[in-house]
Write a protein that holds these residues in place. Sequence first.
Motif, short mmCIF file in Angstrom:
data_model
loop_
_atom_site.label_atom_id
_atom_site.label_comp_id
_atom_site.label_asym_id
_atom_site.label_seq_id
_atom_site.Cartn_x
_atom_site.Cartn_y
_atom_site.Cartn_z
N TYR A 244 0.81 -1.23 0.00
CA TYR A 244 0.00 0.00 0.00
C TYR A 244 0.84 1.28 0.00
CZ TYR A 244 -3.70 -3.32 0.76
OH TYR A 244 -4.56 -4.39 0.61
N LEU B 106 -5.79 2.25 7.12
CA LEU B 106 -6.29 1.80 5.82
C LEU B 106 -7.68 1.23 5.99
CD1 LEU B 106 -3.26 -0.47 4.77
CD2 LEU B 106 -3.60 1.91 4.13
N LEU C 80 -7.57 -1.45 -1.69
CA LEU C 80 -7.56 -0.23 -0.89
C LEU C 80 -8.75 0.66 -1.23
CD1 LEU C 80 -6.01 1.53 1.19
CD2 LEU C 80 -4.89 2.61 -0.77
N LYS D 60 -7.23 5.78 2.74
CA LYS D 60 -5.99 5.74 3.53
C LYS D 60 -5.83 7.08 4.24
CE LYS D 60 -1.12 5.27 2.10
NZ LYS D 60 -0.32 4.88 0.92
#
Length: 119
Positions: free
Chosen positions: A80, A89, A97, A100
Amino acid sequence: MNSKEVIVFTDFNWKQALEQAKSENKFVFVDVYATWCGVCKKLKKKSFKDKEAGDYFNKNFVNIAVNGETEEGRMIMKKYNINSYPTLLIVDGNGVLKTKQTGFVKPYILINFGKRIVP
C-alpha cells in the motif's frame, strides 16, 4: 468487551482478516503502527478509546492492528506504499484499498474516515 467501549482489534493475521471481512460482508480497518511511534500511542490512547468511534468501527469493520516492523507489516507497507506511522487503511475483503489516512486523527475525524466507505 470490557466496560470501557473501545475499538476492538482482533488478533487475526492479514489473510484471516480478509476472509472474515468477506464472510461478514464487511471491510477491514487496518492500523499500521510501530511500537516506538509516539503518535501511534496517542492515537491508541485517545481516538481508539472513544466510545462513539468504538461503536462505529466494531459494528462496521473487521479491525486489525499491524506492527509495520514485522514481516507481515513490511508486506502491507510495501503493498500500500506506506512510509509513515501511523497509517490507517480501509480495504475490502480482497485487499483492495478503499481509503488511507496518515497521522493522528481526533475521534470524530476517525469516524468520518470510516464513513467515507460505510455511511
